[in-house]
Design an enzyme around this catalytic site. Structure first.
Site, mmCIF file in Angstrom:
data_model
loop_
_atom_site.group_PDB
_atom_site.id
_atom_site.type_symbol
_atom_site.label_atom_id
_atom_site.label_comp_id
_atom_site.label_asym_id
_atom_site.label_seq_id
_atom_site.Cartn_x
_atom_site.Cartn_y
_atom_site.Cartn_z
ATOM 1 N N ASP A 1 0.817 -1.217 0.000
ATOM 2 C CA ASP A 1 0.000 0.000 0.000
ATOM 3 C C ASP A 1 0.845 1.259 0.000
ATOM 4 O O ASP A 1 0.379 2.302 -0.424
ATOM 5 C CB ASP A 1 -0.924 -0.007 1.219
ATOM 6 C CG ASP A 1 -1.851 1.191 1.251
ATOM 7 O OD1 ASP A 1 -2.061 1.798 0.188
ATOM 8 O OD2 ASP A 1 -2.353 1.544 2.325
ATOM 9 N N ALA A 2 2.065 1.207 0.481
ATOM 10 C CA ALA A 2 2.850 2.438 0.589
ATOM 11 C C ALA A 2 4.327 2.112 0.705
ATOM 12 O O ALA A 2 4.713 1.002 1.060
ATOM 13 C CB ALA A 2 2.406 3.262 1.807
#
Length: 394
Positions: free
Chosen positions: A274-275
């Site tokens: 996600d990041a």
């Protein structure tokens, strides 16, 4: 007394599990060092339409060097880099559930759609499929191949941080709508990353929250939309969440990402983080994650380049990434034998120019501070002013 001791042991074990974001990996099994850096025989375009297990894939993957694999896996921020050894050009991926966004790295903006909860309120899967078709057309306009959507987590409370990205509080409705938009978008050549897998309810301090659920609730409610998206929508991409399942980060949770997603549901595709704040690439690879939404060289344990198990996991991850891209609109207009020359895109050139300017400003500022603070200048004599026979200093 026995119950009290057992309870204390459970609490102690839970605290220990939550003290590390990633599960411990002491043994990843026996592995033989795979072939790397072989002479180029195929390009990625040659893999288009081939089965995942076709022998040609092994030949293509042999062409990757360890550095190529590291570059591909660790640099998945809004796209993937060019890898000349396999004839892969730069590919662009974008947010998000309400349409292809032009934020963060620039690029063309496209049509903005209503939020997912409004789409779900229609109870019309055909409408969701129409949105997926339009996303596919917008992607062709914007030169985008990957789409960070749809969002498939549950509305558990009105105060959840990502409710606007998720369809509903109902798992079946979410699965129906998500599968429809995914299937339609992928038919247009866009691979989708349904998110955030799984049990993501908290936006603030997402890495800190530990989510606990029994298996029945997880399968019937929180995992169900993702399962439907894989089985019914044919999703080729999954974005794991930042939260923990129990004590371990979801992307390093082998039971969920490898055994359930890939093993039980038959998912064939790419799993992305996600990041960029997600570290420990080695443990994430073991869990089943393929691509890191960030930039850099990743975080591995010492000596990983000579570890046959780690290199094998990297090869498998590259297989998943390249398989998805080979069967997307990224191959449009490319013919076998095409040679790619690495280039700097417009947004990369802009960032490079900004870096150079900021660097020059910093150098000038430091030089000025040194000059005025530490380099002594000769004192000038004070002039004398005389008026009407008087004398004084100015």
């Amino acid at each position: 007394e026995p119950y009290r001791r057992q309870r204390q042991m459970c609490i102690r074990d839970s605290i220990e599990a939550m003290s590390e974001y990633y599960p411990n990996i002491s043994d990843i099994g026996e592995a033989e060092m795979p072939t790397t850096g072989a002479s180029q025989m195929y390009s990625l375009i040659d893999m288009k339409g081939l089965d995942y297990d076709s022998a040609e894939w092994e030949t293509l993957l042999n062409q990757l060097s360890v550095t190529d694999m590291q570059t591909l896996i660790c640099n998945g921020a809004y796209g993937t880099p060019a890898i000349t050894s396999v004839g892969k050009d730069v590919v662009l991926d974008k947010d998000g559930p309400a349409g292809i966004s032009a934020t963060l790295i620039g690029g063309k903006g496209t049509f903005g759609f209503p939020i997912e909860s409004l789409i779900a309120s229609t109870w019309d899967e055909n409408l969701s499929a129409e949105m997926g078709k339009f996303i596919g057309e917008d992607a062709l306009l914007a030169g985008v191949s990957g789409w960070y959507a749809p969002g498939l987590n549950m509305h558990r409370t009105p105060f959840s941080g990502r409710n606007f990205e998720y369809y509903s509080e109902d798992s079946f409705l979410s699965g129906v709508m998500g599968a429809a938009v995914t299937k339609a978008a992928q038919e247009m050549g866009v691979y989708t990353y349904s998110k955030h897998f799984a049990l993501n309810d908290e936006e603030l301090n997402r890495r800190s929250v530990c989510v606990f659920s029994n298996e029945q609730a997880a399968r019937e409610i929180y995992l169900r939309p993702f399962e439907m998206n894989v089985r019914d929508g044919g999703s080729k991409g999954i974005m794991v969440s930042m939260n923990r399942i129990g004590g371990a980060w979801s992307g390093a949770h082998r039971g969920m990402v490898t055994e359930i997603l890939r093993g039980e549901w038959g998912f064939v595709g790419c799993v992305i983080t996600d990041a960029s704040s997600i570290g420990n690439t080695q443990k994430g690879l073991y869990g089943g994650t393929d691509l890191w939404l960030g930039s850099g060289s990743g975080s591995f344990e010492e000596g990983w380049q000579n570890d046959a198990g780690v290199v094998t996991m990297m090869r498998n991850a590259c297989h998943n990434i390249l398989y998805v891209i080979a069967n997307s609109n990224a191959m449009n207009g490319i013919a076998p034998g095409t040679i790619f020359i690495p280039r700097i895109t417009e947004w990369q050139g802009l960032l490079l120019a900004v870096d150079v300017i900021l660097g020059l400003v910093c150098i000038y500022g430091i030089a000025s501070i040194v000059y005025f603070a530490y380099i002594k200048k000769p004192k000038r004599d004070k002039p004398e002013v005389v008026a009407e026979g008087a004398k004084w200093e100015v």
